[in-house]
Design a protein around this motif. Sequence first.
Motif, PDB file in Angstrom:
ATOM      1  N   ALA A  66      40.916  24.793  -6.811  1.00  0.00           N
ATOM      2  CA  ALA A  66      41.697  25.057  -8.082  1.00  0.00           C
ATOM      3  C   ALA A  66      42.555  23.874  -8.481  1.00  0.00           C
ATOM      4  O   ALA A  66      42.747  23.553  -9.800  1.00  0.00           O
ATOM      5  N   ALA A  67      42.964  22.947  -7.742  1.00  0.00           N
ATOM      6  CA  ALA A  67      43.695  21.602  -8.031  1.00  0.00           C
ATOM      7  C   ALA A  67      42.470  20.664  -8.659  1.00  0.00           C
ATOM      8  O   ALA A  67      43.223  19.890  -9.234  1.00  0.00           O
ATOM      9  N   MET A  68      41.210  20.657  -8.549  1.00  0.00           N
ATOM     10  CA  MET A  68      40.241  19.784  -8.940  1.00  0.00           C
ATOM     11  C   MET A  68      39.897  20.412 -10.502  1.00  0.00           C
ATOM     12  O   MET A  68      39.446  19.467 -11.370  1.00  0.00           O
ATOM     13  N   VAL A  69      40.238  21.717 -10.869  1.00  0.00           N
ATOM     14  CA  VAL A  69      39.789  22.064 -12.093  1.00  0.00           C
ATOM     15  C   VAL A  69      40.391  21.446 -13.387  1.00  0.00           C
ATOM     16  O   VAL A  69      39.730  20.999 -14.241  1.00  0.00           O
ATOM     17  N   PRO A  70      41.840  21.181 -13.232  1.00  0.00           N
ATOM     18  CA  PRO A  70      42.180  20.631 -14.557  1.00  0.00           C
ATOM     19  C   PRO A  70      41.864  18.992 -14.913  1.00  0.00           C
ATOM     20  O   PRO A  70      41.519  18.792 -16.013  1.00  0.00           O
ATOM     21  N   GLU A  71      41.535  18.387 -13.938  1.00  0.00           N
ATOM     22  CA  GLU A  71      41.155  16.980 -14.225  1.00  0.00           C
ATOM     23  C   GLU A  71      39.549  17.033 -14.912  1.00  0.00           C
ATOM     24  O   GLU A  71      39.255  16.430 -15.620  1.00  0.00           O
ATOM     25  N   ARG A  72      38.628  18.051 -14.252  1.00  0.00           N
ATOM     26  CA  ARG A  72      37.367  17.903 -14.634  1.00  0.00           C
ATOM     27  C   ARG A  72      37.360  18.877 -16.024  1.00  0.00           C
ATOM     28  O   ARG A  72      36.716  18.353 -17.005  1.00  0.00           O
ATOM     29  N   GLY A  73      38.211  19.824 -16.380  1.00  0.00           N
ATOM     30  CA  GLY A  73      38.206  20.312 -17.654  1.00  0.00           C
ATOM     31  C   GLY A  73      38.626  19.453 -18.746  1.00  0.00           C
ATOM     32  O   GLY A  73      37.940  19.518 -19.786  1.00  0.00           O
ATOM     33  N   THR A  74      39.697  18.685 -18.310  1.00  0.00           N
ATOM     34  CA  THR A  74      40.240  17.760 -19.395  1.00  0.00           C
ATOM     35  C   THR A  74      38.985  16.619 -19.684  1.00  0.00           C
ATOM     36  O   THR A  74      38.960  16.322 -20.917  1.00  0.00           O
ATOM     37  N   ALA A  75      38.385  16.131 -18.612  1.00  0.00           N
ATOM     38  CA  ALA A  75      37.298  15.261 -18.858  1.00  0.00           C
ATOM     39  C   ALA A  75      36.093  15.565 -19.548  1.00  0.00           C
ATOM     40  O   ALA A  75      35.516  15.071 -20.406  1.00  0.00           O
ATOM     41  N   LEU A  76      35.819  17.008 -19.499  1.00  0.00           N
ATOM     42  CA  LEU A  76      34.774  17.549 -20.341  1.00  0.00           C
ATOM     43  C   LEU A  76      35.011  18.106 -21.462  1.00  0.00           C
ATOM     44  O   LEU A  76      34.445  18.622 -22.355  1.00  0.00           O
ATOM     45  N   GLY A  77      36.580  18.233 -21.939  1.00  0.00           N
ATOM     46  CA  GLY A  77      36.866  18.358 -23.196  1.00  0.00           C
ATOM     47  C   GLY A  77      37.267  19.904 -23.506  1.00  0.00           C
ATOM     48  O   GLY A  77      37.191  20.382 -24.318  1.00  0.00           O
ATOM     49  N   HIS A  78      37.451  20.716 -22.197  1.00  0.00           N
ATOM     50  CA  HIS A  78      37.770  22.122 -22.328  1.00  0.00           C
ATOM     51  C   HIS A  78      39.099  22.120 -23.038  1.00  0.00           C
ATOM     52  O   HIS A  78      39.927  21.622 -22.733  1.00  0.00           O
ATOM     53  N   ALA A  79      39.340  23.450 -23.485  1.00  0.00           N
ATOM     54  CA  ALA A  79      40.544  23.760 -23.917  1.00  0.00           C
ATOM     55  C   ALA A  79      41.553  24.104 -23.185  1.00  0.00           C
ATOM     56  O   ALA A  79      40.942  24.599 -21.993  1.00  0.00           O
ATOM     57  N   PRO A  80      42.640  23.870 -23.241  1.00  0.00           N
ATOM     58  CA  PRO A  80      43.563  24.193 -21.980  1.00  0.00           C
ATOM     59  C   PRO A  80      43.603  25.770 -21.587  1.00  0.00           C
ATOM     60  O   PRO A  80      43.674  25.815 -20.230  1.00  0.00           O
ATOM     61  N   GLU A  81      43.430  26.843 -22.467  1.00  0.00           N
ATOM     62  CA  GLU A  81      43.358  27.952 -22.028  1.00  0.00           C
ATOM     63  C   GLU A  81      42.025  28.117 -21.122  1.00  0.00           C
ATOM     64  O   GLU A  81      41.981  28.906 -19.986  1.00  0.00           O
ATOM     65  N   GLN A  82      40.677  27.638 -21.424  1.00  0.00           N
ATOM     66  CA  GLN A  82      39.573  27.590 -20.469  1.00  0.00           C
ATOM     67  C   GLN A  82      39.938  26.993 -19.244  1.00  0.00           C
ATOM     68  O   GLN A  82      39.462  27.524 -18.370  1.00  0.00           O
ATOM     69  N   ILE A  83      40.589  25.897 -19.298  1.00  0.00           N
ATOM     70  CA  ILE A  83      41.061  25.318 -18.099  1.00  0.00           C
ATOM     71  C   ILE A  83      41.860  26.128 -17.134  1.00  0.00           C
ATOM     72  O   ILE A  83      41.469  26.207 -15.809  1.00  0.00           O
ATOM     73  N   GLU A  84      42.832  26.794 -17.679  1.00  0.00           N
ATOM     74  CA  GLU A  84      43.855  27.537 -16.935  1.00  0.00           C
ATOM     75  C   GLU A  84      43.082  28.669 -16.379  1.00  0.00           C
ATOM     76  O   GLU A  84      43.311  29.299 -15.292  1.00  0.00           O
ATOM     77  N   LYS A  85      42.248  29.263 -17.271  1.00  0.00           N
ATOM     78  CA  LYS A  85      41.526  30.845 -16.682  1.00  0.00           C
ATOM     79  C   LYS A  85      40.556  30.130 -15.527  1.00  0.00           C
ATOM     80  O   LYS A  85      40.612  30.870 -14.612  1.00  0.00           O
ATOM     81  N   ALA A  86      40.024  28.982 -15.616  1.00  0.00           N
ATOM     82  CA  ALA A  86      38.883  28.846 -14.563  1.00  0.00           C
ATOM     83  C   ALA A  86      39.853  28.170 -13.269  1.00  0.00           C
ATOM     84  O   ALA A  86      39.549  28.547 -12.051  1.00  0.00           O
ATOM     85  N   ARG A  87      40.799  27.765 -13.460  1.00  0.00           N
ATOM     86  CA  ARG A  87      41.920  27.353 -12.296  1.00  0.00           C
ATOM     87  C   ARG A  87      42.420  28.441 -11.548  1.00  0.00           C
ATOM     88  O   ARG A  87      42.375  28.664 -10.312  1.00  0.00           O
ATOM     89  N   LEU A  88      42.836  29.489 -12.270  1.00  0.00           N
ATOM     90  CA  LEU A  88      43.309  30.753 -11.816  1.00  0.00           C
ATOM     91  C   LEU A  88      42.221  31.635 -10.932  1.00  0.00           C
ATOM     92  O   LEU A  88      42.558  31.968  -9.964  1.00  0.00           O
ATOM     93  N   GLN A  89      40.858  31.314 -11.443  1.00  0.00           N
ATOM     94  CA  GLN A  89      39.826  32.040 -10.508  1.00  0.00           C
ATOM     95  C   GLN A  89      39.978  31.669  -9.167  1.00  0.00           C
ATOM     96  O   GLN A  89      39.583  32.433  -8.313  1.00  0.00           O
ATOM     97  N   TYR A  90      40.224  30.233  -9.088  1.00  0.00           N
ATOM     98  CA  TYR A  90      40.310  29.844  -7.584  1.00  0.00           C
ATOM     99  C   TYR A  90      41.548  30.073  -7.040  1.00  0.00           C
ATOM    100  O   TYR A  90      41.724  30.420  -5.839  1.00  0.00           O
ATOM    101  N   ALA A  91      42.618  29.794  -7.883  1.00  0.00           N
ATOM    102  CA  ALA A  91      43.952  29.803  -7.325  1.00  0.00           C
ATOM    103  C   ALA A  91      44.538  30.947  -6.761  1.00  0.00           C
ATOM    104  O   ALA A  91      45.092  31.297  -5.753  1.00  0.00           O
ATOM    105  N   ASN A  92      44.011  32.152  -7.520  1.00  0.00           N
ATOM    106  CA  ASN A  92      44.344  33.407  -6.967  1.00  0.00           C
ATOM    107  C   ASN A  92      43.407  34.186  -6.290  1.00  0.00           C
ATOM    108  O   ASN A  92      43.686  35.397  -5.792  1.00  0.00           O
ATOM    109  N   ALA A  93      42.433  33.716  -5.767  1.00  0.00           N
ATOM    110  CA  ALA A  93      41.487  34.384  -5.087  1.00  0.00           C
ATOM    111  C   ALA A  93      41.780  33.998  -3.571  1.00  0.00           C
ATOM    112  O   ALA A  93      42.466  33.064  -3.346  1.00  0.00           O
TER     113      ALA A  93
END
Length: 192
Positions: A66-93
């Motif tokens: 989950a901690a890796m997701v924001p950096e990769r999402g930003t580097a790939l140009g994903h929207a903040p809401e896409q990054i947060e959704k992906a981060r939560l998939q790992y963080a909440n599991a």
Amino acid sequence: MPTPNPAALDFLLNRRSRPAKTLATPVPDNRALETILTAAARTPDHGKLEPWRFIVLQKTALLRLAAMVPERGTALGHAPEQIEKARLQYANADLAVAVISSPKTSEKIPEIEQVYSAGAACLALLNAALASGWGANWLSGWPSHDREFIRDGLGLADHEHVAGLIHLGTETTAPPERPRPDLGAITTWVDT
């Protein structure tokens, strides 16, 4: 004459994935998970190549991912809401199993058949978890398709891919039934 297994057929006709965000602790312990993985490993495998493997992701590993997701999402140009959704998939599991497609070199078995086998392992794992009484859901998401994320986060080799992430836990809310495919619209009968 075939010998029917009504309980198994009833399970398959009524199975329903549980949304990952509704899964909580407790999760299967190692012994229960080994039984589920053993069932998943019985998936069809043309050529007996075992072109898949499992990575069990427990809470600490999921938080690291989950901690890796924001950096990769930003580097790939994903929207903040896409990054947060992906981060939560790992963080909440609390527990997930990454099913890794790991094709083997074979003159007889095409790679695509090996990839299909990895997908079959995902479904077998999902169904084994549900049949064992656990809630389970098969997810993926953009991080699981990002080469850098799966290499650095999961240690995958260049030829490997994530076929699916199977989230497991205790169901907290029964999901409503959803529309199912129209069998007549998706089936062609050929008799000649």
